[in-house]
Design a protein around this motif. Structure first.
Motif, PDB file in Angstrom:
ATOM      1  N   CYS A  57      23.742  -0.915 -21.247  1.00 45.83           N
ATOM      2  CA  CYS A  57      22.412  -1.059 -21.844  1.00 45.83           C
ATOM      3  C   CYS A  57      21.924   0.233 -22.489  1.00 45.83           C
ATOM      4  CB  CYS A  57      21.412  -1.529 -20.790  1.00 45.83           C
ATOM      5  SG  CYS A  57      21.123  -0.329 -19.492  1.00 45.83           S
ATOM      6  N   LEU A  67      25.416  -3.680 -24.244  1.00 47.84           N
ATOM      7  CA  LEU A  67      25.033  -4.835 -23.423  1.00 47.84           C
ATOM      8  C   LEU A  67      24.669  -6.027 -24.322  1.00 47.84           C
ATOM      9  CD1 LEU A  67      24.358  -6.007 -20.590  1.00 47.84           C
ATOM     10  CD2 LEU A  67      22.034  -5.196 -20.927  1.00 47.84           C
ATOM     11  N   ALA A 124      23.426  -7.260 -15.210  1.00 48.27           N
ATOM     12  CA  ALA A 124      22.329  -6.427 -15.715  1.00 48.27           C
ATOM     13  C   ALA A 124      21.108  -6.673 -14.839  1.00 48.27           C
ATOM     14  CB  ALA A 124      22.031  -6.763 -17.168  1.00 48.27           C
ATOM     15  N   VAL A 125      21.199  -6.161 -13.649  1.00 43.92           N
ATOM     16  CA  VAL A 125      20.202  -6.440 -12.625  1.00 43.92           C
ATOM     17  C   VAL A 125      18.784  -6.098 -13.079  1.00 43.92           C
ATOM     18  CG1 VAL A 125      19.498  -5.790 -10.296  1.00 43.92           C
ATOM     19  CG2 VAL A 125      21.899  -6.132 -10.810  1.00 43.92           C
ATOM     20  N   CYS A 126      18.631  -4.958 -13.774  1.00 46.39           N
ATOM     21  CA  CYS A 126      17.283  -4.529 -14.163  1.00 46.39           C
ATOM     22  C   CYS A 126      16.900  -5.101 -15.524  1.00 46.39           C
ATOM     23  CB  CYS A 126      17.190  -3.012 -14.180  1.00 46.39           C
ATOM     24  SG  CYS A 126      18.221  -2.264 -15.447  1.00 46.39           S
ATOM     25  N   GLY A 127      17.764  -5.945 -16.074  1.00 42.55           N
ATOM     26  CA  GLY A 127      17.455  -6.575 -17.360  1.00 42.55           C
ATOM     27  C   GLY A 127      17.656  -5.634 -18.538  1.00 42.55           C
ATOM     28  N   GLY A 128      18.392  -4.544 -18.337  1.00 45.32           N
ATOM     29  CA  GLY A 128      18.688  -3.640 -19.455  1.00 45.32           C
ATOM     30  C   GLY A 128      17.736  -2.462 -19.542  1.00 45.32           C
ATOM     31  N   LEU A 144      26.597   3.193 -19.183  1.00 44.13           N
ATOM     32  CA  LEU A 144      25.811   1.997 -18.904  1.00 44.13           C
ATOM     33  C   LEU A 144      25.739   1.211 -20.204  1.00 44.13           C
ATOM     34  CD1 LEU A 144      22.854   3.448 -16.784  1.00 44.13           C
ATOM     35  CD2 LEU A 144      24.949   2.344 -15.977  1.00 44.13           C
ATOM     36  N   GLY A 187      18.004   0.244 -17.788  1.00 44.55           N
ATOM     37  CA  GLY A 187      18.699   1.496 -17.480  1.00 44.55           C
ATOM     38  C   GLY A 187      18.445   2.013 -16.090  1.00 44.55           C
ATOM     39  N   SER A 188      17.973   1.140 -15.185  1.00 42.26           N
ATOM     40  CA  SER A 188      17.639   1.676 -13.861  1.00 42.26           C
ATOM     41  C   SER A 188      18.533   1.181 -12.734  1.00 42.26           C
ATOM     42  CB  SER A 188      16.178   1.342 -13.529  1.00 42.26           C
ATOM     43  OG  SER A 188      15.992  -0.046 -13.576  1.00 42.26           O
ATOM     44  N   CYS A 189      19.308   0.099 -12.940  1.00 42.64           N
ATOM     45  CA  CYS A 189      20.079  -0.443 -11.807  1.00 42.64           C
ATOM     46  C   CYS A 189      21.499   0.092 -11.740  1.00 42.64           C
ATOM     47  CB  CYS A 189      20.118  -1.968 -11.878  1.00 42.64           C
ATOM     48  SG  CYS A 189      21.116  -2.606 -13.250  1.00 42.64           S
ATOM     49  N   GLY A 190      22.041   0.517 -12.864  1.00 42.61           N
ATOM     50  CA  GLY A 190      23.391   1.083 -12.878  1.00 42.61           C
ATOM     51  C   GLY A 190      24.504   0.051 -12.751  1.00 42.61           C
ATOM     52  N   LYS A 191      24.170  -1.234 -12.874  1.00 40.86           N
ATOM     53  CA  LYS A 191      25.193  -2.262 -12.635  1.00 40.86           C
ATOM     54  C   LYS A 191      25.957  -2.683 -13.893  1.00 40.86           C
ATOM     55  CE  LYS A 191      24.577  -2.401  -8.379  1.00 40.86           C
ATOM     56  NZ  LYS A 191      25.595  -1.752  -7.580  1.00 40.86           N
ATOM     57  N   CYS A 192      25.506  -2.238 -15.062  1.00 41.79           N
ATOM     58  CA  CYS A 192      26.131  -2.724 -16.298  1.00 41.79           C
ATOM     59  C   CYS A 192      27.214  -1.755 -16.764  1.00 41.79           C
ATOM     60  CB  CYS A 192      25.060  -2.887 -17.382  1.00 41.79           C
ATOM     61  SG  CYS A 192      24.239  -1.352 -17.780  1.00 41.79           S
TER      62      CYS A 192
HETATM   63 FE1  FES Z   1      20.486  -2.082 -15.409  1.00 41.96          FE
HETATM   64 FE2  FES Z   1      21.954  -1.352 -17.505  1.00 41.96          FE
HETATM   65  S1  FES Z   1      21.233  -3.276 -17.008  1.00 41.96           S
HETATM   66  S2  FES Z   1      21.227  -0.117 -15.903  1.00 41.96           S
END
Ligand code: FES
Length: 620
Positions: free
Chosen positions: A83, A27, A39-43, A81, A45-50
């Protein structure tokens, strides 16, 4: 001391390659090469969008987060992911379209500003006498003489960077020159015949809209929309504040400040807008920006530590005027940027702009204004009592498709509307493309339809005895699309429903808290104004059916589009509108929702689906 290894990472389809030190996540490597991965959660590792796909090379072992967020089948295929994966060799990495932050449905339109152009910036064409040995007055003195003789302007001050342009201009062009002034300050010297332009910017957490306007005629000359590139550092304001605070603690790590990221975008948009219209950046003599409190702090690189923790105190929430060059924006040398005043907490100048743009403050009846976004701002204007209250609810990015397994922003291929029959799922995608995910309006439709058919109950729980509810790798799910072209199935899971319930619970609690504070109920509201892209595309019947909004039996709904964009254009054009913005900001009472006495109860109740059928039938 052993030097850290370096690896080369190539990104497809972006076509970019970057060298990074071992220990840099994919990332961060993408960010360094200017690629914006969602990167919804800012990296964290919790949103799964990256999500990325490792095409070639070795990476660190799969983390626990990845096991919970990516199916085993996809892990097998190299999905990771960004991130949470670190290179252990040179890599070739594919970025799926769904992980890119670019190219989504941007809404620039709002109603046209109905305001007479009366910009604080004026232009004066003056004919300058050449100097002589007998009259060797300075260039500036000769300009000042002409301003006084022709326009009665006395003792103007001059911006030093504007002045630097004057000697060459007077000797290159004809003896006529155009002087741009803001109040009594000269902010630019341009060739004769130049007309001042201005740029109005609606600086959103997710999207940025910019309008190039002729300051004399008040016409929009060109407009542009872009994704806020800060979304690559976190979709919500808190993630970005966290990122900013943490990065400043590590001065040795190479990183781009969020201020730099957004300034680069505004400079880029300005460059494209002026190029498109054949003028230069120097013709842009004024800029007006409306953004929420956090966006303005990040733009101006103001300290944000105090803003990120209770009681969330802003460094400034009044309107301010800053020299554009001091904010890193390249326009007319002495131009200013006017930032619209905020209301309180995270309710910033964008909400003030929305109120001006939609005219809520001038309504003669009780009006509720809702601007749904990552933070949803709500205002209740009650002219009967002479009150106006506003608050902000942390609705999160679920309506932008984030925190939802197959959610995505409103881009090509996103399912935007859903209807369920007894056997079938009927979907419409943006651009009529192959479905690759679901955007907010599609998600709300799906929930409304699942509830209408009894596939979920009032608590949002799936009826697991119904054969249409399947058991997937991540629990119970309803299949929206079996997928095509290798894009995979699109499902809505129990966890996804819970995410939407959190968002709708917050918005519903916000609306009810405002009504309670004002001592009114649903019967008293005459108009509901929905602003912003999501508010425009949402299916109102579905929104009321899932209980996102209460049923207002006597209210008409008005979906006004980007009225923050309209409001900031009005403020760019008119000093009176800037004054009106000040008055609104002073008059509105800000309500801190999270400390409001019945917030928790209302929030919990708002998460449920309405037990009695709401008056959705009254909505056209
Ligand atoms: Fe959210 Fe990677 S940025 S899981």
């Amino acid at each position: 001391m052993t030097a850290l290894k370096k690896y080369q990472i190539s990104f497809n389809p972006a076509g970019k390659t970057v060298d990074v030190l071992a220990g840099t996540s994919i990332l961060d490597a993408a960010r360094l090469s200017g690629i914006n991965i969602s990167a919804v959660c800012g990296g964290k590792g919790s949103c799964g969008k990256c999500r990325v796909i490792i095409n070639q090379g070795n990476v660190s072992p799969v983390s626990e987060n990845e096991v919970t967020l990516i199916s085993s089948e996809n892990i097998e295929k190299g999905h990771r992911l960004a991130c949470s994966a670190f290179p252990q060799s040179n890599l070739k990495v594919d970025i799926p379209e769904v992980s890119m932050t670019d190219e989504f449905k941007l809404q620039l339109e709002g109603e046209n500003p109905s305001v007479d152009a009366d910009s604080p910036v004026k232009s004066y064409e003056v004919k300058i006498k050449p100097p002589s040995l007998r009259e060797p007055a300075s260039d500036l003195a000769r300009v000042s003489d002409e301003l006084k003789a022709g326009f009665g302007i006395t003792d103007p001050s001059v911006d030093i960077y504007a002045l630097k342009k004057l000697p060459a201009l007077l000797r290159k062009e004809s003896s006529e020159t155009m002087v741009f002034m803001r109040q009594n300050e000269i902010i630019g010297f341009l060739p004769a015949g130049s007309s001042p332009a201005g740029i109005a910017v609606d600086l959103g957490t997710t999207k940025v809209a910019a309008y190039l306007m002729d300051l004399k005629s008040g016409k929009v000359i060109a407009s542009a929309g872009a994704v806020n590139p800060q979304t690559a550092y976190g979709d919500d304001v808190m993630s970005r504040l966290d990122y900013s605070i943490n990065q400043k603690k590590k001065p040795d790590t190479p990183y781009r400040s969020l201020s730099e990221v957004i300034r680069d975008l505004i400079n880029d948009m300005t460059g494209k807008l002026v190029e498109e219209t054949g003028i230069t950046g120097e013709h842009v003599a004024d800029m007006c920006i409306a953004g929420n409190t956090a966006m303005i702090h990040l733009f101006l690189d103001l300290p944000v530590e105090q803003l990120a923790k209770s009681p969330y105190v802003a460094a400034v929430d009044t309107s301010i005027d800053v020299k554009a060059r001091e904010a890193g924006i390249n326009i007319c040398p002495g131009a200013y940027i006017h930032f619209l005043p905020g209301i309180g907490g995270f309710v910033g100048g964008d909400h003030t702009a929305m109120i001006i743009g939609s005219g809520i403050d001038r309504k003669k009846h009780i009006t509720l204004g809702v601007d749904i976004g990552t933070n949803t701002e709500i205002v209740l204007h009650n002219p009967v009592k002479g009150t106006c209250r506003a608050l902000s609810c942390p609705s999160g990015p679920a309506f932008e498709g984030a925190h939802v397994s197959d959610g995505m922003r409103a881009a090509k291929g996103a399912i935007e509307s859903v209807r369920l029959t007894d056997r079938e799922v009927l979907c419409k995608t943006i651009g009529d493309a192959e479905p690759i995910g679901m955007c907010g309006s599609g998600i709300i439709d799906t929930l409304a339809e699942l509830y209408r058919l009894g596939l979920i109950n009032a608590r949002g729980r799936f009826d697991r005895d119904n054969p249409r509810i399947k058991q997937g790798e991540f629990g119970s799910e309803f299949v929206i699309s079996e997928g095509g072209s290798g894009n995979g199935r699109i499902v809505i899971t129990q966890k996804d429903i819970a995410e939407i319930q959190l968002a709708k619970g917050a918005i519903r609690a916000g609306i009810e808290s405002l009504m309670e504070a004002d001592g009114i109920d649903v019967n008293d509201v005459s108009e509901v104004i929905l602003a912003g892209a999501f508010g425009t595309y949402i299916n109102l019947v579905s929104a009321v059916e899932i209980g996102l909004f209460p049923a207002f039996p006597n209210a008409g709904y008005n979906q006004v589009g980007n009225s923050a964009g309209t409001g900031v254009r009005m403020a760019l054009l008119s000093g009176k509108e800037r004054k009106r913005a000040e008055e609104i900001a002073l008059k509105i009472k800000y309500l801190e929702l999270t400390t409001h006495k019945s917030f928790n109860q209302r929030f919990a109740r708002g998460m449920s689906f309405p037990l009695e059928k709401q008056v959705a039938d009254s909505i056209d």
